[in-house]
Design a protein around this motif. Structure first.
Motif, mmCIF file in Angstrom:
data_model
loop_
_atom_site.group_PDB
_atom_site.id
_atom_site.type_symbol
_atom_site.label_atom_id
_atom_site.label_comp_id
_atom_site.label_asym_id
_atom_site.label_seq_id
_atom_site.Cartn_x
_atom_site.Cartn_y
_atom_site.Cartn_z
ATOM 1 N N VAL A 86 0.828 -1.207 0.000
ATOM 2 C CA VAL A 86 0.000 0.000 0.000
ATOM 3 C C VAL A 86 0.863 1.257 0.000
ATOM 4 O O VAL A 86 0.637 2.184 -0.788
ATOM 5 N N SER A 87 1.859 1.300 0.855
ATOM 6 C CA SER A 87 2.710 2.485 0.959
ATOM 7 C C SER A 87 3.547 2.680 -0.298
ATOM 8 O O SER A 87 3.760 3.815 -0.737
ATOM 9 N N GLY A 88 4.023 1.572 -0.877
ATOM 10 C CA GLY A 88 4.801 1.676 -2.110
ATOM 11 C C GLY A 88 3.980 2.244 -3.254
ATOM 12 O O GLY A 88 4.448 3.102 -4.009
ATOM 13 N N MET A 89 2.742 1.788 -3.399
ATOM 14 C CA MET A 89 1.877 2.294 -4.464
ATOM 15 C C MET A 89 1.529 3.768 -4.250
ATOM 16 O O MET A 89 1.521 4.566 -5.196
ATOM 17 N N SER A 157 12.960 8.010 -1.058
ATOM 18 C CA SER A 157 13.814 7.094 -1.812
ATOM 19 C C SER A 157 13.480 7.113 -3.299
ATOM 20 O O SER A 157 14.380 7.132 -4.149
ATOM 21 N N PHE A 158 12.185 7.132 -3.630
ATOM 22 C CA PHE A 158 11.777 7.137 -5.044
ATOM 23 C C PHE A 158 12.223 8.415 -5.748
ATOM 24 O O PHE A 158 12.488 8.400 -6.959
ATOM 25 N N ARG A 177 1.933 -0.500 -13.059
ATOM 26 C CA ARG A 177 2.169 -1.682 -12.238
ATOM 27 C C ARG A 177 3.497 -2.330 -12.590
ATOM 28 O O ARG A 177 4.277 -2.707 -11.690
ATOM 29 N N LEU A 178 3.779 -2.442 -13.876
ATOM 30 C CA LEU A 178 5.041 -3.049 -14.297
ATOM 31 C C LEU A 178 6.235 -2.161 -13.972
ATOM 32 O O LEU A 178 7.310 -2.658 -13.625
ATOM 33 N N ILE A 179 6.050 -0.857 -14.093
ATOM 34 C CA ILE A 179 7.142 0.066 -13.755
ATOM 35 C C ILE A 179 7.481 -0.047 -12.275
ATOM 36 O O ILE A 179 8.660 -0.099 -11.890
ATOM 37 N N LEU A 185 11.025 -1.019 -7.762
ATOM 38 C CA LEU A 185 11.353 -1.972 -6.701
ATOM 39 C C LEU A 185 12.821 -2.410 -6.728
ATOM 40 O O LEU A 185 13.502 -2.347 -5.698
ATOM 41 N N PRO A 186 13.359 -2.849 -7.889
ATOM 42 C CA PRO A 186 14.782 -3.245 -7.888
ATOM 43 C C PRO A 186 15.737 -2.103 -7.557
ATOM 44 O O PRO A 186 16.770 -2.330 -6.914
ATOM 45 N N LEU A 187 15.414 -0.884 -7.970
ATOM 46 C CA LEU A 187 16.301 0.247 -7.723
ATOM 47 C C LEU A 187 16.204 0.757 -6.283
ATOM 48 O O LEU A 187 17.057 1.529 -5.843
ATOM 49 N N ASN A 188 15.160 0.359 -5.570
ATOM 50 C CA ASN A 188 14.963 0.808 -4.185
ATOM 51 C C ASN A 188 14.820 -0.381 -3.236
ATOM 52 O O ASN A 188 14.103 -0.307 -2.243
#
Length: 277
Positions: A86-89, A157-158, A177-179, A185-188
């Motif tokens: 939830v927080s990531g989105m 971070s983003f 969603r794919l981004i 996600l991999p970069l953070n």
């Protein structure tokens, strides 16, 4: 030579400070292997004189905290995964969906972080009561999903992520969603590990709010179960060897988790994740 001496003094000083922090945990750990009389004998000794395996096995059987431990792991694991999602989105929307309204929404969310947690107990209790989620672990997890700290950490971070990666993904036809999954996600990754670790420990150790909304004893978390064990039969800590053992069982999973995940936590700190203002 002077540098080596100076470095040696620094190490000795850091070891002494570290021992001061670790000593209470060592006292608790070794106290679990002592008898009740040995704990109180003077002069006090850190290490047990002898380990009675029969008494230790009896204490392990008497310390019935394993159901509470399972509840805490369930709330911590499921709650952490959902909070990260939830927080990531939400943080992705704030950073990459450029809009004045998104910035205003984030400002409003950030203001709520300044409120004392206790002032939210009554409205949260009323909301959960209307949703019929009181005295349920699912209701406890649901009440934790609005995590302002996680949103703020992810946003910071983003913001350090280069827009070139995001634009390249959009050109290749990737949706949001794919981004988020394959680029952000991999970069953070270190930020997600750090927030996940902090969040799990917070949910695992939570006491005040679960004590308010959980009434059934079989649904207690480990912190409530430990208190229940401490005051059972009005004893208030008469058998300290069992209390030391119960405390060790309570804290040991968190210590193991910190040891296992420390490299990701240190990586997040060394990369200065989430400190861009």
């Amino acid at each position: 030579m002077k540098k080596k001496i100076s470095l040696g003094i620094k190490y000795i000083f850091l070891c002494m400070i570290s021992f001061l922090f670790v000593f209470p945990f060592l006292w608790m750990l070794f106290g679990a292997f002592k008898s009740n009389n040995e704990i109180w004998q003077t002069p006090y000794q850190l290490f047990p004189k002898h380990i009675n395996l029969t008494e230790l096995a009896a204490n392990l059987k008497a310390v019935n905290l394993y159901g509470y431990l399972g509840n805490s792991f369930f709330v911590g694991a499921v709650g952490t995964v959902l909070i990260l999602l939830v927080s990531g989105m939400f943080a992705y929307a704030v950073v990459f969906l450029k809009s004045k309204n998104m910035d205003r929404i984030f400002a409003i969310v950030l203001i709520t972080y300044m409120l004392p947690g206790a002032v939210t107990y009554v409205p949260a209790y009323v909301i959960l009561a209307k949703l019929q989620l009181l005295d349920k672990l699912s209701g406890l997890i649901f009440s934790y999903l609005a995590n302002v700290f996680a949103v703020f950490y992810f946003r910071q971070s983003f913001m350090k992520t280069s827009m070139d990666f995001v634009e390249a993904a959009k050109i290749d036809g990737a949706n949001h969603r794919l981004i988020l999954r394959h680029v952000i996600l991999p970069l953070n990754k270190s930020a997600f590990w750090s927030v996940g670790l902090i969040t799990f420990i917070q949910l695992y150790n939570s006491y005040m709010w679960p004590s308010i909304m959980l009434k059934s004893q079989e649904k207690y978390l480990i912190s409530q179960g430990l208190r229940q064990f401490f005051i059972q039969d009005g004893a208030y800590g008469m058998n300290w060897s069992q209390i030391m053992l119960a405390s060790t069982i309570t804290i040991l999973p968190v210590v193991i988790l910190l040891i296992v995940a420390q490299k990701w936590l240190m990586a997040a700190i060394s990369q200065d994740s989430g400190v861009k203002f």
